[in-house]
Design a protein around this motif. Structure first.
Motif, PDB file in Angstrom:
ATOM      1  N   LEU A  10      -1.252  -5.676  -0.188  1.00 43.28           N
ATOM      2  CA  LEU A  10      -1.939  -4.700  -1.449  1.00 43.28           C
ATOM      3  C   LEU A  10      -2.701  -5.351  -1.869  1.00 43.28           C
ATOM      4  O   LEU A  10      -3.438  -4.347  -2.581  1.00 43.28           O
ATOM      5  CB  LEU A  10      -0.925  -4.744  -2.197  1.00 43.28           C
ATOM      6  CG  LEU A  10       0.769  -3.342  -0.974  1.00 43.28           C
ATOM      7  CD1 LEU A  10       2.053  -3.843  -1.527  1.00 43.28           C
ATOM      8  CD2 LEU A  10       0.248  -2.219  -0.868  1.00 43.28           C
ATOM      9  N   GLU A  11      -2.484  -6.804  -2.596  1.00 45.17           N
ATOM     10  CA  GLU A  11      -3.391  -7.241  -3.733  1.00 45.17           C
ATOM     11  C   GLU A  11      -4.999  -7.168  -2.683  1.00 45.17           C
ATOM     12  O   GLU A  11      -5.933  -6.714  -3.081  1.00 45.17           O
ATOM     13  CB  GLU A  11      -3.017  -8.166  -3.429  1.00 45.17           C
ATOM     14  CG  GLU A  11      -1.685  -8.200  -4.689  1.00 45.17           C
ATOM     15  CD  GLU A  11      -1.401  -9.412  -5.428  1.00 45.17           C
ATOM     16  OE1 GLU A  11      -2.226 -10.782  -4.380  1.00 45.17           O
ATOM     17  OE2 GLU A  11      -0.362 -10.457  -6.324  1.00 45.17           O
ATOM     18  N   ALA A  12      -5.064  -7.398  -1.211  1.00 45.26           N
ATOM     19  CA  ALA A  12      -6.663  -7.431  -0.847  1.00 45.26           C
ATOM     20  C   ALA A  12      -6.784  -5.927  -0.909  1.00 45.26           C
ATOM     21  O   ALA A  12      -8.441  -5.669  -0.953  1.00 45.26           O
ATOM     22  CB  ALA A  12      -6.173  -7.866   0.586  1.00 45.26           C
ATOM     23  N   GLY A  13      -5.870  -5.065  -1.383  1.00 45.10           N
ATOM     24  CA  GLY A  13      -6.583  -3.339  -0.764  1.00 45.10           C
ATOM     25  C   GLY A  13      -6.860  -2.992  -2.091  1.00 45.10           C
ATOM     26  O   GLY A  13      -6.891  -2.121  -2.831  1.00 45.10           O
ATOM     27  N   GLY A  14      -6.367  -3.827  -2.998  1.00 49.12           N
ATOM     28  CA  GLY A  14      -6.138  -3.040  -5.384  1.00 49.12           C
ATOM     29  C   GLY A  14      -5.411  -3.067  -5.328  1.00 49.12           C
ATOM     30  O   GLY A  14      -5.621  -2.333  -6.369  1.00 49.12           O
ATOM     31  N   ILE A  15      -3.656  -3.125  -4.713  1.00 54.77           N
ATOM     32  CA  ILE A  15      -3.030  -2.412  -5.133  1.00 54.77           C
ATOM     33  C   ILE A  15      -2.079  -3.513  -5.694  1.00 54.77           C
ATOM     34  O   ILE A  15      -1.382  -4.251  -4.938  1.00 54.77           O
ATOM     35  CB  ILE A  15      -2.573  -1.995  -4.165  1.00 54.77           C
ATOM     36  CG1 ILE A  15      -3.291  -1.252  -3.288  1.00 54.77           C
ATOM     37  CG2 ILE A  15      -1.041  -0.883  -4.625  1.00 54.77           C
ATOM     38  CD1 ILE A  15      -3.226   0.053  -2.532  1.00 54.77           C
ATOM     39  N   THR A  16      -1.314  -3.203  -6.789  1.00 52.09           N
ATOM     40  CA  THR A  16      -0.284  -3.929  -7.141  1.00 52.09           C
ATOM     41  C   THR A  16       1.004  -3.295  -7.306  1.00 52.09           C
ATOM     42  O   THR A  16       1.619  -2.143  -7.033  1.00 52.09           O
ATOM     43  CB  THR A  16      -0.143  -4.515  -8.561  1.00 52.09           C
ATOM     44  OG1 THR A  16      -0.361  -2.902  -8.667  1.00 52.09           O
ATOM     45  CG2 THR A  16      -1.708  -4.623  -8.515  1.00 52.09           C
ATOM     46  N   TYR A  17       2.513  -3.605  -7.377  1.00 50.38           N
ATOM     47  CA  TYR A  17       3.416  -3.155  -7.320  1.00 50.38           C
ATOM     48  C   TYR A  17       3.637  -2.064  -8.349  1.00 50.38           C
ATOM     49  O   TYR A  17       4.596  -1.193  -8.792  1.00 50.38           O
ATOM     50  CB  TYR A  17       4.680  -4.525  -7.166  1.00 50.38           C
ATOM     51  CG  TYR A  17       5.420  -4.780  -5.889  1.00 50.38           C
ATOM     52  CD1 TYR A  17       4.433  -4.629  -5.100  1.00 50.38           C
ATOM     53  CD2 TYR A  17       5.882  -6.299  -6.316  1.00 50.38           C
ATOM     54  CE1 TYR A  17       4.940  -5.445  -3.827  1.00 50.38           C
ATOM     55  CE2 TYR A  17       6.140  -6.797  -4.849  1.00 50.38           C
ATOM     56  CZ  TYR A  17       5.839  -6.476  -4.225  1.00 50.38           C
ATOM     57  OH  TYR A  17       6.017  -7.328  -2.656  1.00 50.38           O
ATOM     58  N   ASP A  18       2.974  -2.288  -9.196  1.00 48.67           N
ATOM     59  CA  ASP A  18       2.827  -0.836 -10.462  1.00 48.67           C
ATOM     60  C   ASP A  18       3.062  -0.199  -9.939  1.00 48.67           C
ATOM     61  O   ASP A  18       2.670   1.715 -10.912  1.00 48.67           O
ATOM     62  CB  ASP A  18       2.325  -1.757 -11.304  1.00 48.67           C
ATOM     63  CG  ASP A  18       2.563  -2.875 -12.144  1.00 48.67           C
ATOM     64  OD1 ASP A  18       3.819  -2.812 -12.450  1.00 48.67           O
ATOM     65  OD2 ASP A  18       1.998  -3.787 -13.104  1.00 48.67           O
ATOM     66  N   ASP A  19       1.273  -0.048  -9.219  1.00 55.39           N
ATOM     67  CA  ASP A  19       1.063   0.987  -8.158  1.00 55.39           C
ATOM     68  C   ASP A  19       1.960   1.857  -7.336  1.00 55.39           C
ATOM     69  O   ASP A  19       1.843   2.799  -7.125  1.00 55.39           O
ATOM     70  CB  ASP A  19      -0.600   0.319  -7.406  1.00 55.39           C
ATOM     71  CG  ASP A  19      -0.929   0.068  -8.576  1.00 55.39           C
ATOM     72  OD1 ASP A  19      -1.399   0.603  -9.132  1.00 55.39           O
ATOM     73  OD2 ASP A  19      -2.257  -0.965  -7.942  1.00 55.39           O
ATOM     74  N   LEU A  20       3.347   1.221  -7.148  1.00 58.64           N
ATOM     75  CA  LEU A  20       3.910   1.925  -6.421  1.00 58.64           C
ATOM     76  C   LEU A  20       5.750   1.465  -6.145  1.00 58.64           C
ATOM     77  O   LEU A  20       5.364   0.563  -7.335  1.00 58.64           O
ATOM     78  CB  LEU A  20       3.635   1.314  -4.847  1.00 58.64           C
ATOM     79  CG  LEU A  20       3.685   0.803  -4.438  1.00 58.64           C
ATOM     80  CD1 LEU A  20       5.037  -0.552  -4.475  1.00 58.64           C
ATOM     81  CD2 LEU A  20       2.490   0.362  -3.224  1.00 58.64           C
ATOM     82  N   THR A  21       6.552   2.265  -5.862  1.00 55.90           N
ATOM     83  CA  THR A  21       7.958   1.977  -5.968  1.00 55.90           C
ATOM     84  C   THR A  21       8.083   0.841  -5.143  1.00 55.90           C
ATOM     85  O   THR A  21       8.021   1.610  -3.745  1.00 55.90           O
ATOM     86  CB  THR A  21       9.005   3.016  -6.646  1.00 55.90           C
ATOM     87  OG1 THR A  21       8.463   4.063  -7.638  1.00 55.90           O
ATOM     88  CG2 THR A  21      10.245   2.789  -6.545  1.00 55.90           C
ATOM     89  N   ALA A  22       8.460  -0.135  -5.095  1.00 54.60           N
ATOM     90  CA  ALA A  22       8.610  -1.124  -4.055  1.00 54.60           C
ATOM     91  C   ALA A  22      10.283  -1.268  -4.387  1.00 54.60           C
ATOM     92  O   ALA A  22      11.058  -1.876  -5.191  1.00 54.60           O
ATOM     93  CB  ALA A  22       8.483  -2.819  -4.831  1.00 54.60           C
ATOM     94  N   GLU A  23      10.481  -1.413  -3.042  1.00 46.64           N
ATOM     95  CA  GLU A  23      11.994  -0.969  -2.289  1.00 46.64           C
ATOM     96  C   GLU A  23      11.891  -2.294  -1.707  1.00 46.64           C
ATOM     97  O   GLU A  23      11.483  -2.444  -0.486  1.00 46.64           O
ATOM     98  CB  GLU A  23      12.698   0.255  -0.897  1.00 46.64           C
ATOM     99  CG  GLU A  23      12.297   1.575  -2.111  1.00 46.64           C
ATOM    100  CD  GLU A  23      13.019   1.379  -3.087  1.00 46.64           C
ATOM    101  OE1 GLU A  23      14.324   1.197  -3.456  1.00 46.64           O
ATOM    102  OE2 GLU A  23      13.047   2.648  -4.516  1.00 46.64           O
ATOM    103  N   PHE A  24      12.929  -3.066  -2.014  1.00 45.38           N
ATOM    104  CA  PHE A  24      13.472  -4.533  -1.774  1.00 45.38           C
ATOM    105  C   PHE A  24      14.293  -4.229  -0.233  1.00 45.38           C
ATOM    106  O   PHE A  24      15.655  -4.216  -0.838  1.00 45.38           O
ATOM    107  CB  PHE A  24      13.596  -5.841  -2.350  1.00 45.38           C
ATOM    108  CG  PHE A  24      12.365  -6.355  -3.648  1.00 45.38           C
ATOM    109  CD1 PHE A  24      11.627  -6.814  -3.152  1.00 45.38           C
ATOM    110  CD2 PHE A  24      12.982  -5.459  -5.231  1.00 45.38           C
ATOM    111  CE1 PHE A  24      10.488  -6.951  -4.168  1.00 45.38           C
ATOM    112  CE2 PHE A  24      11.449  -5.482  -5.201  1.00 45.38           C
ATOM    113  CZ  PHE A  24      10.548  -6.140  -4.925  1.00 45.38           C
TER     114      PHE A  24
END
Length: 346
Positions: free
Chosen positions: A182-196
């Motif tokens: 995600l970070e390599a694509g410029g995306i963080t957990y703040d940009d989505l709802t991460a479900e563990f």
């Protein structure tokens, strides 16, 4: 009187003999009781070892391969009295349980093994270096698969923004991969709802619509995706060349991979899948006797057909690639076997 004295003497001798037998039985009983959990053995006395293999979730690739190793291969290896495989939270959990002595072998990602041995910050190893882990063999490439349903409007990594996305169990190797990609694509957990959640739960979530996509790190084909495909057509996303370049330039253990379309064609997949992979490796407690590890390594490569029968990825486990992608030092027992077979251990 002489007869009474003789009888008394014989009774005393018998009591001592019985006490000795009882002590021996107690010692053996203690070893058996602790062996299935703590494993290991007394190298000096030549005692056989008991081993527990940490695998992964039952919907992944580690579990069927680990069960085959335990039941069909290691249980019959010279120097091993008992072998069993247990379902676990996979790489990170396996490393931590090996450090505590609960597992003597484990299937694990090569990146997580490196972090564990070197005390890297990722995957919670900064304060807890695993100092009893050694390499046994490299197994197969573990493909990072981003799966959604065929009717989803998610067609690229960027489309995950604003979605409910399963990123693996918290602290797992799969989660580490998801976060890095995600970070390599410029995306963080703040940009989505991460479900563990693990692979099986993620598959269920996609079926009932509670999540939109899931990251799965496992050898393809993966049963969690096949299970989803049995009820809904699937779509496994390709990762762009730009993101792959960003990722591989930052992390040396990733390699570019192509999953052929036919891998999931029966489940609705259209087109090849461009992605990245890490390497699955088998690690062993460095304190296990050299002979036992030598014999287990030898037994595994002499009985590869058992691994091929357990999972398609078993066919990727070969002597020629046994040290490729190995990110930690080999156990001397494994190294001895490879050297005898002419395989480089450098």
């Amino acid at each position: 009187m002489k007869t009474l004295k003789l009888t008394g003497l014989l009774l005393i001798i018998m009591l001592f003999a019985l006490a000795g037998c009882g002590s021996a039985q107690d010692d053996d009983g203690d070893a058996d009781e602790g062996g299935s959990d703590s494993g290991g053995g007394d190298e000096a006395s030549g005692e056989e070892v008991r081993v527990t293999i940490g695998t992964g979730g039952t919907s992944g690739t580690y579990y069927p391969l680990g069960v085959a190793m335990a039941q069909q291969i290691f249980a019959d290896a010279e120097g091993v009295s008992q072998a069993r495989a247990v379902s676990t939270g996979a790489s990170v959990t396996n490393a931590q349980e090996m450090a505590s002595g609960d597992y003597q072998l484990a299937l694990i990602q090569n990146d997580i093994a490196y972090y564990a041995v070197n005390g890297e910050t990722l995957a919670d190893f900064e304060e807890s270096t695993v100092d009893n882990m050694a390499g046994m063999t490299s197994l197969y490439p573990e493909d990072i698969q981003i799966v959604t349903t065929a009717d989803s409007d998610i067609n690229s990594l960027e489309d995950l923004e604003g979605k409910n996305v399963a990123v693996g169990d918290q602290g797992s190797g799969a989660e580490a991969n998801a976060k890095q990609i995600l970070e390599a694509g410029g995306i963080t957990y703040d940009d989505l709802t991460a479900e563990f959640m693990g692979f099986g739960d993620a598959s269920q979530g996609l079926q009932n619509g509670t999540i939109d996509a899931a990251f799965i790190t496992a050898g393809a084909p993966t049963s969690a995706i096949q299970e989803l495909g049995a009820s809904k057509d699937v779509k496994v996303l390709s990762i762009s060349e730009e993101v792959i370049n960003n990722l591989t330039s930052e992390y040396s253990y990733y390699t570019e991979r192509t999953i052929p379309a036919e891998t999931y064609a029966d489940y609705g997949q259209e087109g090849d899948i461009q992605t990245v992979a890490v390497m699955a490796i088998l690690v062993v407690d460095s304190e296990l006797p050299e002979d036992a590890v030598y014999n287990m390594t030898k037994a595994m490569f002499e009985n590869r057909e058992e691994l091929e029968s357990a999972h398609d990825r078993g066919a990727d486990i070969t002597l020629e690639t046994a040290t490729e992608g190995m990110s930690i030092d080999l156990h001397p027992g494994a190294a001895k076997y490879y050297e005898e077979e002419g395989i480089s251990v450098e």
